[in-house]
Write a protein that holds these residues in place. Structure first.
Motif, PDB file in Angstrom:
ATOM      1  N   GLN A   1      -1.209  -2.261  -6.115  1.00 44.99           N
ATOM      2  CA  GLN A   1      -1.021  -2.583  -4.624  1.00 44.99           C
ATOM      3  C   GLN A   1      -1.526  -3.978  -4.243  1.00 44.99           C
ATOM      4  O   GLN A   1      -2.608  -4.455  -4.922  1.00 44.99           O
ATOM      5  CB  GLN A   1      -2.117  -1.647  -3.922  1.00 44.99           C
ATOM      6  CG  GLN A   1      -1.710  -0.014  -4.162  1.00 44.99           C
ATOM      7  CD  GLN A   1      -2.229   0.894  -3.312  1.00 44.99           C
ATOM      8  OE1 GLN A   1      -1.671   1.657  -2.619  1.00 44.99           O
ATOM      9  NE2 GLN A   1      -3.566   0.931  -3.221  1.00 44.99           N
TER      10      GLN A   1
ATOM     11  N   LYS B   1      -5.564   0.205   0.716  1.00 42.92           N
ATOM     12  CA  LYS B   1      -6.415   0.178   1.874  1.00 42.92           C
ATOM     13  C   LYS B   1      -7.557   1.407   1.364  1.00 42.92           C
ATOM     14  O   LYS B   1      -7.145   2.358   0.833  1.00 42.92           O
ATOM     15  CB  LYS B   1      -5.668   0.955   2.828  1.00 42.92           C
ATOM     16  CG  LYS B   1      -4.676   0.059   3.803  1.00 42.92           C
ATOM     17  CD  LYS B   1      -3.808   0.492   4.507  1.00 42.92           C
ATOM     18  CE  LYS B   1      -4.222   1.299   5.702  1.00 42.92           C
ATOM     19  NZ  LYS B   1      -3.199   1.667   6.736  1.00 42.92           N
TER      20      LYS B   1
ATOM     21  N   SER C   1       0.746  -1.260   0.067  1.00 38.72           N
ATOM     22  CA  SER C   1       0.056  -0.011  -0.002  1.00 38.72           C
ATOM     23  C   SER C   1       0.904   1.294   0.107  1.00 38.72           C
ATOM     24  O   SER C   1       1.689   1.299   0.843  1.00 38.72           O
ATOM     25  CB  SER C   1      -0.936  -0.094   1.420  1.00 38.72           C
ATOM     26  OG  SER C   1      -1.244   1.450   1.588  1.00 38.72           O
TER      27      SER C   1
ATOM     28  N   THR D   1      -2.352  -4.979  -1.031  1.00 34.97           N
ATOM     29  CA  THR D   1      -3.257  -4.796  -0.068  1.00 34.97           C
ATOM     30  C   THR D   1      -3.606  -3.094  -0.018  1.00 34.97           C
ATOM     31  O   THR D   1      -3.279  -2.517   1.193  1.00 34.97           O
ATOM     32  CB  THR D   1      -2.587  -5.384   1.201  1.00 34.97           C
ATOM     33  OG1 THR D   1      -1.243  -4.701   1.410  1.00 34.97           O
ATOM     34  CG2 THR D   1      -2.832  -6.525   1.236  1.00 34.97           C
TER      35      THR D   1
ATOM     36  N   ASN E   1       0.167   4.185   0.960  1.00 37.09           N
ATOM     37  CA  ASN E   1       0.058   4.789   2.135  1.00 37.09           C
ATOM     38  C   ASN E   1       0.909   4.015   3.326  1.00 37.09           C
ATOM     39  O   ASN E   1       1.446   4.951   4.259  1.00 37.09           O
ATOM     40  CB  ASN E   1      -1.381   4.761   2.748  1.00 37.09           C
ATOM     41  CG  ASN E   1      -2.364   5.959   2.313  1.00 37.09           C
ATOM     42  OD1 ASN E   1      -2.051   6.414   1.290  1.00 37.09           O
ATOM     43  ND2 ASN E   1      -3.474   6.254   3.243  1.00 37.09           N
ATOM     44  N   VAL E   2       0.928   2.897   3.174  1.00 32.45           N
ATOM     45  CA  VAL E   2       1.720   2.290   4.425  1.00 32.45           C
ATOM     46  C   VAL E   2       3.290   2.654   4.044  1.00 32.45           C
ATOM     47  O   VAL E   2       4.011   2.810   5.315  1.00 32.45           O
ATOM     48  CB  VAL E   2       1.538   0.671   4.532  1.00 32.45           C
ATOM     49  CG1 VAL E   2       2.735   0.075   5.195  1.00 32.45           C
ATOM     50  CG2 VAL E   2       0.239   0.292   4.876  1.00 32.45           C
TER      51      VAL E   2
ATOM     52  N   GLU F   1      -4.467   9.185   6.544  1.00 31.93           N
ATOM     53  CA  GLU F   1      -4.246   8.439   7.673  1.00 31.93           C
ATOM     54  C   GLU F   1      -3.090   9.512   8.326  1.00 31.93           C
ATOM     55  O   GLU F   1      -2.115  10.053   7.829  1.00 31.93           O
ATOM     56  CB  GLU F   1      -3.593   7.177   7.652  1.00 31.93           C
ATOM     57  CG  GLU F   1      -4.601   6.250   6.757  1.00 31.93           C
ATOM     58  CD  GLU F   1      -4.021   4.999   6.631  1.00 31.93           C
ATOM     59  OE1 GLU F   1      -4.308   4.180   7.217  1.00 31.93           O
ATOM     60  OE2 GLU F   1      -3.115   5.038   5.721  1.00 31.93           O
TER      61      GLU F   1
ATOM     62  N   GLY G   1     -11.828   0.677   6.604  1.00 32.73           N
ATOM     63  CA  GLY G   1     -11.079  -0.557   6.750  1.00 32.73           C
ATOM     64  C   GLY G   1     -11.263  -1.712   5.665  1.00 32.73           C
ATOM     65  O   GLY G   1     -10.885  -2.843   5.668  1.00 32.73           O
ATOM     66  N   ARG G   2     -11.837  -0.989   4.434  1.00 33.05           N
ATOM     67  CA  ARG G   2     -11.985  -1.671   3.171  1.00 33.05           C
ATOM     68  C   ARG G   2     -10.769  -1.867   2.396  1.00 33.05           C
ATOM     69  O   ARG G   2      -9.794  -1.248   2.767  1.00 33.05           O
ATOM     70  CB  ARG G   2     -12.913  -0.938   2.502  1.00 33.05           C
ATOM     71  CG  ARG G   2     -14.345  -1.061   3.038  1.00 33.05           C
ATOM     72  CD  ARG G   2     -15.302  -0.547   2.115  1.00 33.05           C
ATOM     73  NE  ARG G   2     -16.605  -0.227   2.831  1.00 33.05           N
ATOM     74  CZ  ARG G   2     -17.236   0.699   2.961  1.00 33.05           C
ATOM     75  NH1 ARG G   2     -16.701   1.913   2.221  1.00 33.05           N
ATOM     76  NH2 ARG G   2     -18.392   0.876   3.576  1.00 33.05           N
ATOM     77  N   HIS G   3     -10.851  -2.796   1.656  1.00 27.18           N
ATOM     78  CA  HIS G   3      -9.775  -2.972   0.586  1.00 27.18           C
ATOM     79  C   HIS G   3      -9.966  -2.233  -0.640  1.00 27.18           C
ATOM     80  O   HIS G   3     -11.040  -2.095  -1.011  1.00 27.18           O
ATOM     81  CB  HIS G   3      -9.662  -4.561   0.256  1.00 27.18           C
ATOM     82  CG  HIS G   3      -8.531  -5.063  -0.636  1.00 27.18           C
ATOM     83  ND1 HIS G   3      -7.320  -4.699  -0.328  1.00 27.18           N
ATOM     84  CD2 HIS G   3      -8.444  -5.643  -1.780  1.00 27.18           C
ATOM     85  CE1 HIS G   3      -6.592  -5.258  -1.061  1.00 27.18           C
ATOM     86  NE2 HIS G   3      -7.282  -5.666  -2.074  1.00 27.18           N
ATOM     87  N   TRP G   4      -8.923  -1.576  -1.106  1.00 30.05           N
ATOM     88  CA  TRP G   4      -9.014  -0.888  -2.325  1.00 30.05           C
ATOM     89  C   TRP G   4      -8.261  -1.729  -3.807  1.00 30.05           C
ATOM     90  O   TRP G   4      -7.318  -2.013  -3.512  1.00 30.05           O
ATOM     91  CB  TRP G   4      -8.314   0.807  -2.017  1.00 30.05           C
ATOM     92  CG  TRP G   4      -8.386   1.430  -3.517  1.00 30.05           C
ATOM     93  CD1 TRP G   4      -7.570   1.513  -4.471  1.00 30.05           C
ATOM     94  CD2 TRP G   4      -9.523   2.230  -3.682  1.00 30.05           C
ATOM     95  NE1 TRP G   4      -8.130   2.426  -5.384  1.00 30.05           N
ATOM     96  CE2 TRP G   4      -9.217   2.992  -4.884  1.00 30.05           C
ATOM     97  CE3 TRP G   4     -10.828   2.385  -3.266  1.00 30.05           C
ATOM     98  CZ2 TRP G   4     -10.140   3.893  -5.594  1.00 30.05           C
ATOM     99  CZ3 TRP G   4     -11.626   3.378  -3.780  1.00 30.05           C
ATOM    100  CH2 TRP G   4     -11.238   4.142  -5.209  1.00 30.05           C
TER     101      TRP G   4
ATOM    102  N   ARG H   1     -11.512   3.348   2.903  1.00 27.90           N
ATOM    103  CA  ARG H   1     -11.990   3.875   3.883  1.00 27.90           C
ATOM    104  C   ARG H   1     -12.848   2.727   4.622  1.00 27.90           C
ATOM    105  O   ARG H   1     -13.036   1.897   4.164  1.00 27.90           O
ATOM    106  CB  ARG H   1     -12.889   5.066   3.424  1.00 27.90           C
ATOM    107  CG  ARG H   1     -12.471   6.625   3.275  1.00 27.90           C
ATOM    108  CD  ARG H   1     -13.895   7.096   2.814  1.00 27.90           C
ATOM    109  NE  ARG H   1     -14.725   7.464   3.874  1.00 27.90           N
ATOM    110  CZ  ARG H   1     -16.202   7.160   3.706  1.00 27.90           C
ATOM    111  NH1 ARG H   1     -16.569   6.774   2.416  1.00 27.90           N
ATOM    112  NH2 ARG H   1     -16.938   7.125   4.632  1.00 27.90           N
TER     113      ARG H   1
END
Ligand code: BTN
Length: 284
Positions: free
Chosen positions: A59, A63, A35, A61, A37-38, A134, A67-70, A65
């Motif tokens: 990606q 992420k 991800s 995994t 973001n991670v 985040e 807690g869903r998967h994008w 909104r």
């Protein structure tokens, strides 16, 4: 997949019109990442600067909104995260980023998008982009915000639906599906970064400067941004339902407040402030 390709980072560098964002070592590209973001959050704890942009073609995994998967189709989407250290409240970041996505889409391919509260970007009532912010704090106690943006650019919705669930066939779209031709992801990213940098730096400046004269004489940029965001929301003035986990709250979307919270008039007449959830429009 139709229209899939690797991002051309050299072309992107040439198109970039930013002073700081994604310049030199502030641009990080990895063809595949868990991800962005991670990865950007990890970088935020390793380096002191901001304006670092993490880009990928796929990606594993991603992420979303709540807690869903994008999901993405490799090589077809814009998937990026920007490392920021805002001096202003995060709701303002959410506002400028959704405005930026709408404006950059219009600038790149002439498609007119709207914002469904809080920050889903829709074209013809289907989701074309999502934003995930985040926040955390670094060792010095300063706020770190990772602004993650995912835009469905090329390819067909079918391909997205095959990666996730069939319901995406009716709820999602891609820019290519809307405008009938492929869209340059490098151009879209360059427009996006240019606009977000301008608005971000203007807000940083407003929150840094303590001059009472400037605050009295001009409308603060933060107010201007709130107003612009409010005017682009397709949610206001409509009967809506907000799904919050298992609970469904319904009523009339009256307004938003300065923090971006949705003010919902319930059927009982009570005005409630909504901070999270998925907005839907009841049919019939
Ligand atoms: C949403 O659910 O609407 C928000 C989706 C945000 C997706 C983007 S894609 C780039 C960045 N990295 C992630 O893991 N998520 C965001």
């Amino acid at each position: 997949m139709d229209g899939a390709s690797l991002l051309d980072i050299e072309v992107l560098r040439r198109l970039l019109d930013t002073q700081y964002f994604a310049i030199d070592d502030r641009l990080l590209y990895q063809p595949v990442v868990d991800s962005t973001n991670v990865l950007a959050m990890q970088l935020a704890h390793q380096r002191p600067d901001e304006g670092v942009v993490v880009l990928t073609d796929s990606q594993t995994t991603g992420k979303g909104r709540l807690g869903r998967h994008w999901v993405d189709v490799s090589g077809c989407n814009v998937l990026l995260s920007i490392l920021l250290r805002p001096l202003f409240p995060p709701p303002l970041l959410l506002m400028i980023s959704s405005l930026t996505v709408v404006d950059a889409i219009a600038e790149t391919c002439g498609v007119s998008a709207t914002i469904k509260w809080p920050n889903d970007i829709l074209v013809e009532n289907r989701k074309v982009a999502g934003i995930l912010i985040e926040t955390s704090h670094d060792q010095t106690g300063r706020m770190v915000a990772i602004l993650g943006i995912g835009i469905n650019v090329n390819g067909r919705v079918q391909e997205l639906a095959e990666q996730a669930q069939a319901s995406l066939m009716t709820t999602a779209t891609t820019l290519e599906a809307v405008c009938g031709h492929m869209v340059s992801r490098e151009t879209l990213i360059a427009h996006l970064l240019h606009r977000i940098e301008m608005d971000y730096l203007a807000l940083q400046h407003e929150y840094m400067s303590s001059s009472p004269i400037s605050k009295e004489q001009y409308m603060p940029i933060s107010r201007l941004m709130r107003e612009r965001w409010r005017s682009r929301l397709s949610t206001l003035g409509r009967a809506i339902q907000v799904q919050q986990g298992n609970a469904l709250v319904s009523g009339f979307a009256e307004d938003v407040d300065d923090n971006g919270e949705l003010l919902l008039r319930r059927h009982s007449g009570e005005l409630v402030s909504i901070t999270w959830g998925d907005v839907g429009y009841p049919t019939g």
